[in-house]
Enzyme design. Structure first.
Site, PDB file in Angstrom:
ATOM      1  N   GLY A 163       8.048   6.474  -2.881  1.00  0.00           N
ATOM      2  CA  GLY A 163       8.339   6.990  -4.137  1.00  0.00           C
ATOM      3  C   GLY A 163       9.440   7.978  -3.724  1.00  0.00           C
ATOM      4  O   GLY A 163       9.738   8.980  -4.698  1.00  0.00           O
ATOM      5  N   SER A 164      10.313   8.022  -2.820  1.00  0.00           N
ATOM      6  CA  SER A 164      11.145   9.045  -2.775  1.00  0.00           C
ATOM      7  C   SER A 164      12.267   8.880  -3.993  1.00  0.00           C
ATOM      8  O   SER A 164      12.915   9.882  -4.316  1.00  0.00           O
ATOM      9  CB  SER A 164      11.958   8.831  -1.117  1.00  0.00           C
ATOM     10  OG  SER A 164      12.903   7.702  -0.964  1.00  0.00           O
ATOM     11  N   ILE A 189       7.917  -9.014 -12.228  1.00  0.00           N
ATOM     12  CA  ILE A 189       7.844  -8.635 -13.524  1.00  0.00           C
ATOM     13  C   ILE A 189       7.664  -9.980 -14.410  1.00  0.00           C
ATOM     14  O   ILE A 189       8.320 -10.700 -14.452  1.00  0.00           O
ATOM     15  CB  ILE A 189       8.984  -7.732 -14.162  1.00  0.00           C
ATOM     16  CG1 ILE A 189       9.621  -6.479 -13.275  1.00  0.00           C
ATOM     17  CG2 ILE A 189       8.485  -7.459 -15.720  1.00  0.00           C
ATOM     18  CD1 ILE A 189       8.387  -5.644 -13.292  1.00  0.00           C
ATOM     19  N   HIS A 235      17.952  -2.659  -5.991  1.00  0.00           N
ATOM     20  CA  HIS A 235      17.765  -3.267  -4.920  1.00  0.00           C
ATOM     21  C   HIS A 235      18.514  -2.906  -3.702  1.00  0.00           C
ATOM     22  O   HIS A 235      19.854  -2.412  -3.474  1.00  0.00           O
ATOM     23  CB  HIS A 235      18.333  -4.761  -5.085  1.00  0.00           C
ATOM     24  CG  HIS A 235      17.926  -5.940  -4.049  1.00  0.00           C
ATOM     25  ND1 HIS A 235      16.550  -6.160  -3.687  1.00  0.00           N
ATOM     26  CD2 HIS A 235      18.563  -6.150  -2.956  1.00  0.00           C
ATOM     27  CE1 HIS A 235      16.627  -7.165  -2.730  1.00  0.00           C
ATOM     28  NE2 HIS A 235      17.863  -7.075  -2.207  1.00  0.00           N
TER      29      HIS A 235
HETATM   30  C1  GAR Z   1      14.206   1.498  -1.904  1.00  0.00           C
HETATM   31  O1  GAR Z   1      15.110   1.447  -0.820  1.00  0.00           O
HETATM   32  C2  GAR Z   1      14.355   0.342  -2.891  1.00  0.00           C
HETATM   33  O2  GAR Z   1      15.747  -0.092  -3.144  1.00  0.00           O
HETATM   34  C3  GAR Z   1      13.562  -0.811  -2.321  1.00  0.00           C
HETATM   35  O3  GAR Z   1      12.437  -0.179  -2.107  1.00  0.00           O
HETATM   36  C4  GAR Z   1      12.772   1.153  -1.496  1.00  0.00           C
HETATM   37  C5  GAR Z   1      11.793   1.931  -2.019  1.00  0.00           C
HETATM   38  O4  GAR Z   1      11.895   3.297  -1.587  1.00  0.00           O
HETATM   39  N1  GAR Z   1      13.325  -1.758  -3.292  1.00  0.00           N
HETATM   40  C6  GAR Z   1      13.283  -3.191  -3.103  1.00  0.00           C
HETATM   41  O5  GAR Z   1      13.297  -3.560  -2.009  1.00  0.00           O
HETATM   42  C7  GAR Z   1      13.228  -4.016  -4.355  1.00  0.00           C
HETATM   43  N2  GAR Z   1      13.333  -5.383  -4.050  1.00  0.00           N
HETATM   44  P1  GAR Z   1      11.298   4.755  -2.019  1.00  0.00           P
HETATM   45  O6  GAR Z   1       9.791   4.004  -2.323  1.00  0.00           O
HETATM   46  O7  GAR Z   1      11.269   5.819  -1.040  1.00  0.00           O
HETATM   47  O8  GAR Z   1      11.730   5.026  -3.355  1.00  0.00           O
END
Ligand code: GAR
Length: 191
Positions: free
Chosen positions: A14-15, A90, A106
């Site tokens: 969740g950053s 989704i 992404h």
């Molecule tokens: C992020 O890098 C986002 O782009 C990726 O998950 C990470 C979540 O980081 N999303 C995907 O890979 C979707 N296919 P976070 O939880 O620290 O925000």
């Protein structure tokens, strides 16, 4: 002035959620209505506790085997639904109900390194394995197919031979923090 409502979906740390929340913290015209997660022990819930943002977790029954989340979203009337590291596909009932109102980030330059199973470190490991000289982020609208909706914004990071998959992830996160809130802001302004 009507306050615009955002609903965020996240599955992990969740950053990005925290970064988006900080970006809009002092804004009276935009509010984060809630954060929804498919993982009841996701770190994003701890962040929401600290940030005083409502967070709820749900299971597959609520999300795709019934219309519970769909109905909840419809009753909350969000202006934008934001997928910030959300890993479930989704359901079409939701994409149909919110056309051009769901955006995803992404961690690669789509169409490269997209599709089922391509998320988080899997993406960065694949980028490293293929000796790519650049990677980046893609912010796009969400349709019924993984990572195939209209692209709104891409930004690139240059890679060196010595960059590890973790270094690549750090470069991509930097781009996410810089661009994702701004793009969300721009979309809301145009609505
Ligand atoms: C992020 O890098 C986002 O782009 C990726 O998950 C990470 C979540 O980081 N999303 C995907 O890979 C979707 N296919 P976070 O939880 O620290 O925000």
């Amino acid at each position: 002035m009507k306050t615009k409502k955002i609903i965020l979906f996240a599955s992990g740390s969740g950053s990005n959620v925290e970064n988006i929340a900080n970006y809009f913290k002092l804004r009276k015209d935009v509010t984060i209505c809630c954060v929804l997660t498919n993982k009841r022990d996701a770190k994003v819930i701890d962040r929401c506790n600290r940030l005083e943002i409502t967070a709820l977790s749900f299971n597959r029954q609520a999300f795709s085997k019934s219309d519970f989340i769909l109905n909840m979203l419809q009753s909350l009337e969000p202006d934008l639904i934001v997928l910030a590291g959300f890993l479930w596909k989704i359901p079409e009932t939701i994409t149909n109900a919110f056309p051009k109102q769901i955006v995803n980030i992404h961690p690669a330059l789509l169409p490269k390194y997209g599709g089922k199973g391509m998320y988080g470190m899997n993406v960065h490991n694949a980028v490293k394995k293929h000796k790519e000289t650049e990677t980046g982020i893609t912010i796009h609208y969400v349709n019924a197919h993984y990572d195939e909706g209209t692209i709104i914004k891409q930004a690139k990071a240059q890679l060196t031979k010595v960059d590890s998959a973790e270094d690549i992830a750090a470069k991509v996160h930097q781009l996410e923090y810089e661009y994702f809130p701004k793009v969300i802001d721009e979309i809301l302004l145009k609505q």
